[in-house]
Design a protein around this motif. Structure first.
Motif, PDB file in Angstrom:
ATOM      1  N   LEU A  10       8.490  -2.902  -4.420  1.00 30.92           N
ATOM      2  CA  LEU A  10       7.489  -2.946  -3.351  1.00 30.92           C
ATOM      3  C   LEU A  10       6.403  -3.977  -3.649  1.00 30.92           C
ATOM      4  O   LEU A  10       5.923  -4.662  -2.741  1.00 30.92           O
ATOM      5  CB  LEU A  10       6.882  -1.557  -3.135  1.00 30.92           C
ATOM      6  N   ARG A  11       6.051  -4.128  -4.924  1.00 29.09           N
ATOM      7  CA  ARG A  11       5.062  -5.142  -5.307  1.00 29.09           C
ATOM      8  C   ARG A  11       5.598  -6.542  -5.008  1.00 29.09           C
ATOM      9  O   ARG A  11       4.908  -7.389  -4.461  1.00 29.09           O
ATOM     10  CB  ARG A  11       4.714  -5.017  -6.804  1.00 29.09           C
ATOM     11  N   ARG A  12       6.871  -6.770  -5.340  1.00 26.18           N
ATOM     12  CA  ARG A  12       7.486  -8.074  -5.080  1.00 26.18           C
ATOM     13  C   ARG A  12       7.536  -8.374  -3.579  1.00 26.18           C
ATOM     14  O   ARG A  12       7.316  -9.512  -3.161  1.00 26.18           O
ATOM     15  CB  ARG A  12       8.891  -8.134  -5.664  1.00 26.18           C
TER      16      ARG A  12
ATOM     17  N   ARG B  77       5.341 -11.360   1.329  1.00 28.42           N
ATOM     18  CA  ARG B  77       5.315 -10.726   2.651  1.00 28.42           C
ATOM     19  C   ARG B  77       5.708 -11.700   3.773  1.00 28.42           C
ATOM     20  O   ARG B  77       6.479 -11.358   4.651  1.00 28.42           O
ATOM     21  CB  ARG B  77       3.923 -10.131   2.898  1.00 28.42           C
TER      22      ARG B  77
ATOM     23  N   ASP C 224       5.464  -7.223  -1.344  1.00 26.81           N
ATOM     24  CA  ASP C 224       4.087  -7.523  -0.932  1.00 26.81           C
ATOM     25  C   ASP C 224       3.687  -8.953  -1.273  1.00 26.81           C
ATOM     26  O   ASP C 224       2.989  -9.601  -0.500  1.00 26.81           O
ATOM     27  CB  ASP C 224       3.095  -6.545  -1.564  1.00 26.81           C
ATOM     28  N   THR C 225       4.133  -9.454  -2.428  1.00 30.52           N
ATOM     29  CA  THR C 225       3.744 -10.811  -2.826  1.00 30.52           C
ATOM     30  C   THR C 225       4.488 -11.888  -2.045  1.00 30.52           C
ATOM     31  O   THR C 225       4.063 -13.038  -2.045  1.00 30.52           O
ATOM     32  CB  THR C 225       3.932 -11.050  -4.344  1.00 30.52           C
TER      33      THR C 225
END
Length: 159
Positions: A62-64, A69, A66-67
């Motif tokens: 999920l972090r990846r 997006r 977001d980065t």
């Protein structure tokens, strides 16, 4: 006596109106419940299966996303998070437990494993990895699809 009859009629009408409005609202809420088939022809779901919402692989995936997006959205993708324990979602909408179990069974996800599946706009599975997905590899798979090539010609990359 006429006033009393009018008051009952008004009360009855108000009650019917409340029932209709409540039914409409509840009907809309259930109609908005997320299902994978809702995205066929429109979006490319990336389904992330994990044992829990706090699974480190899920958190990193999920972090990846977001980065990157813009790249994610530009490819008309949506995120599905399907967890054994916790709240499952598809494009930010809650998925009920029956739908979560159906997806686990449909895609033959083993218990307590992490898997990421890319689903095409046609509803078919395009890529499966059992680790935190490399989004560049996923984007490359999508960009090689004939439908995506047409999309890129029609709307050049904005990221």
């Amino acid at each position: 006596m006429v006033g009393n009859h009018g008051a009952r009629r008004l009360t009855r009408s108000a009650f019917v109106l409340i029932v209709l409005v409540t039914g409409s609202v509840l009907g809309s809420a259930s109609a908005m419940a997320a299902e994978l088939s809702d995205y066929r022809g429109e979006r490319r779901p990336l389904l992330l299966f994990a044992p829990t919402e706090s699974d480190p692989r899920l958190v990193e995936a999920l972090r990846r996303i977001d980065t990157s997006r813009c790249d994610f959205v530009n490819r008309e993708m949506v995120i599905g998070v399907v967890v054994t324990e916790g709240k499952s979602t598809l494009d930010g909408q809650l998925i009920n437990a029956d739908e979560s179990r159906r997806l686990v069974k449909q895609f033959a996800i083993r218990e307590n494993t992490f898997s990421a599946l890319l689903i095409g706009k046609d509803g078919g599975e395009k890529l499966r990895v059992n680790d935190v997905p490399d989004l560049h590899a996923i984007y490359a798979v999508i960009d090689a699809m004939p439908m995506r090539k047409r999309e890129m010609r029609a709307n050049p990359d904005e990221c």
